[in-house]
Design an enzyme around this catalytic site. Structure first.
Site, PDB file in Angstrom:
ATOM      1  N   HIS A 227     -14.794  21.315 -15.638  1.00 33.91           N
ATOM      2  CA  HIS A 227     -13.484  20.668 -15.430  1.00 33.91           C
ATOM      3  C   HIS A 227     -12.998  20.805 -13.984  1.00 33.91           C
ATOM      4  O   HIS A 227     -12.030  20.145 -13.603  1.00 33.91           O
ATOM      5  CB  HIS A 227     -12.413  21.281 -16.344  1.00 33.91           C
ATOM      6  CG  HIS A 227     -12.675  21.124 -17.803  1.00 33.91           C
ATOM      7  ND1 HIS A 227     -12.908  19.890 -18.383  1.00 33.91           N
ATOM      8  CD2 HIS A 227     -12.754  22.038 -18.816  1.00 33.91           C
ATOM      9  CE1 HIS A 227     -13.107  20.067 -19.690  1.00 33.91           C
ATOM     10  NE2 HIS A 227     -13.030  21.353 -19.972  1.00 33.91           N
TER      11      HIS A 227
ATOM     12  N   ASP B 238     -20.981  20.179 -23.867  1.00 32.21           N
ATOM     13  CA  ASP B 238     -19.774  20.942 -24.193  1.00 32.21           C
ATOM     14  C   ASP B 238     -18.842  20.028 -24.997  1.00 32.21           C
ATOM     15  O   ASP B 238     -18.854  18.808 -24.816  1.00 32.21           O
ATOM     16  CB  ASP B 238     -19.104  21.371 -22.878  1.00 32.21           C
ATOM     17  CG  ASP B 238     -17.937  22.321 -23.077  1.00 32.21           C
ATOM     18  OD1 ASP B 238     -18.125  23.530 -22.869  1.00 32.21           O
ATOM     19  OD2 ASP B 238     -16.839  21.851 -23.441  1.00 32.21           O
TER      20      ASP B 238
ATOM     21  N   HIS C 203     -15.831  19.528 -24.747  1.00 31.65           N
ATOM     22  CA  HIS C 203     -14.831  18.880 -23.889  1.00 31.65           C
ATOM     23  C   HIS C 203     -15.509  17.962 -22.872  1.00 31.65           C
ATOM     24  O   HIS C 203     -16.621  18.248 -22.422  1.00 31.65           O
ATOM     25  CB  HIS C 203     -14.018  19.944 -23.138  1.00 31.65           C
ATOM     26  CG  HIS C 203     -13.309  20.910 -24.035  1.00 31.65           C
ATOM     27  ND1 HIS C 203     -13.828  22.154 -24.338  1.00 31.65           N
ATOM     28  CD2 HIS C 203     -12.145  20.800 -24.722  1.00 31.65           C
ATOM     29  CE1 HIS C 203     -12.988  22.784 -25.161  1.00 31.65           C
ATOM     30  NE2 HIS C 203     -11.966  21.984 -25.423  1.00 31.65           N
TER      31      HIS C 203
ATOM     32  N   ASP D 143     -19.135  25.103 -27.637  1.00 28.62           N
ATOM     33  CA  ASP D 143     -17.882  25.014 -28.387  1.00 28.62           C
ATOM     34  C   ASP D 143     -17.845  23.836 -29.360  1.00 28.62           C
ATOM     35  O   ASP D 143     -16.804  23.576 -29.965  1.00 28.62           O
ATOM     36  CB  ASP D 143     -16.670  25.008 -27.438  1.00 28.62           C
ATOM     37  CG  ASP D 143     -16.868  24.153 -26.208  1.00 28.62           C
ATOM     38  OD1 ASP D 143     -17.874  23.415 -26.151  1.00 28.62           O
ATOM     39  OD2 ASP D 143     -16.027  24.217 -25.291  1.00 28.62           O
TER      40      ASP D 143
HETATM   41 ZN   LIG Z   1     -15.487  23.238 -23.647  1.00 28.52          ZN
END
Ligand SMILES: [Zn+2]
Length: 315
Positions: free
Chosen positions: A122, A158, A160, A245
């Site tokens: 990120h 991931d 996200h 995750d």
């Molecule tokens: Zn993540």
């Protein structure tokens, strides 16, 4: 396989944050208990240089990050904590990825796993975001390009969206980026329509999936779209932003993978590297917040990579 792990990553103290010291302590304990420490080559390595970081990040931001760490600043962004040990941990983490790239370039090995924190996908060029301060995979990909690897493919599984990585290579035709992620979800980006721009149009591929998507569908979509991009891009090296995750038990993810799916996925990604880029694969830890399941997933991931690597023919 090269394995990068260090107790130095425990110096990035985030207190009671989900991205906590216990994550890496448990991974390191697993690596020892399951024998990965003995089975893998464990290089000693240097922290990333400022020059390596500046390929992806603004100088002013790097100075600010250093200052925050020196001042033990705490929460510097809504989700990101910087403490006294954060600068060293982040620089050593990014350095691990660059060192792995150096060794693949020198043909010392073909595969690497970097058990690092803080995560990176990120992190923006000029700001921390979502537990991330340096974009480790972007720094690694740009280091690979600087050595002479012409085309790079980054896969991000991931849960996200890897928005920071996407931003790094938005208009770059030489660095492909495939991300599968829960959507709508943090950080809010990663729609199908986000495909890159200019010369890089089409080199970014987003696969947004709803919460509770069955694991077999998740893995099939990822394989399908990644192989399509790999065919078009013809990468020389593959990077994996390996977050864990999307595991069913993860406290934040909301997806349905089990630990054994990460063995299957690890074997698939290493086979993809065998098929398209001489087996060259650098995998690095991103998210994954279940303190027992995440290390179990890393173990399964390494087992999968090893399976594919041992079945590949020598170059
Ligand atoms: Zn993540």
């Amino acid at each position: 396989m090269l394995l990068y792990s260090s107790d130095l990553f425990e110096k990035h103290d985030t207190g009671t944050h989900p991205e906590c010291v216990a994550r890496i302590q448990n991974v390191n304990a697993m690596l020892k208990e399951k024998g990965w420490d003995d089975r893998c080559v464990r290089p000693s390595w240097m922290a990333a240089s400022l020059e390596q970081c500046r390929r992806n990040h603004d100088s002013g931001y790097l100075e600010q990050l250093h200052r925050w760490s020196r001042e033990n600043a705490g929460r510097v962004e809504s989700d990101t904590v910087v403490s006294t040990g954060s600068w060293d941990a982040a620089m050593v983490g990014a350095g691990a990825v660059c060192d792995a790239v150096d060794r693949l370039w020198a043909k010392q090995d073909k595969t690497a796993f970097c058990a690092i924190r803080p995560p990176g996908h990120h992190a923006l060029k000029d700001a921390p975001m979502g537990f991330c301060v340096l974009n480790n995979v972007s720094i690694g990909a740009l280091h690979a390009r600087s050595l002479g690897f012409e085309r790079v493919l980054i896969v991000d599984w991931d849960v996200h969206h890897g928005n920071g990585t996407q931003n790094s290579f938005w208009d770059d035709p030489n660095v492909g980026f495939v991300s599968i992620h829960r959507f709508p979800f943090y950080p809010g980006t990663g729609t199908r329509e986000e495909r890159g721009a200019g010369a890089g149009l089409g080199a970014t591929v987003n696969i947004p999936v709803p919460a509770e998507t069955p694991a077999k569908d998740f893995l099939a979509m990822l394989a399908d779209e990644t192989e399509r991009l790999a065919k078009a891009l013809k990468p020389d090296i593959l990077f994996l932003s390996a977050g864990f995750d999307a595991h069913r038990a993860d406290p934040v993810g909301g997806l349905t993978l089990e630990s054994e799916h990460y063995e299957e996925a690890g074997q698939w990604i290493a086979q993809l590297a065998n098929d398209y880029c001489g087996g060259r694969l650098v995998s690095l830890l991103e998210g994954g917040y279940h303190l027992q399941k995440m290390p179990e997933c890393v173990d399964a991931h390494l087992a999968g990579i090893t399976k594919a690597a041992s079945s590949s023919s020598p170059e």
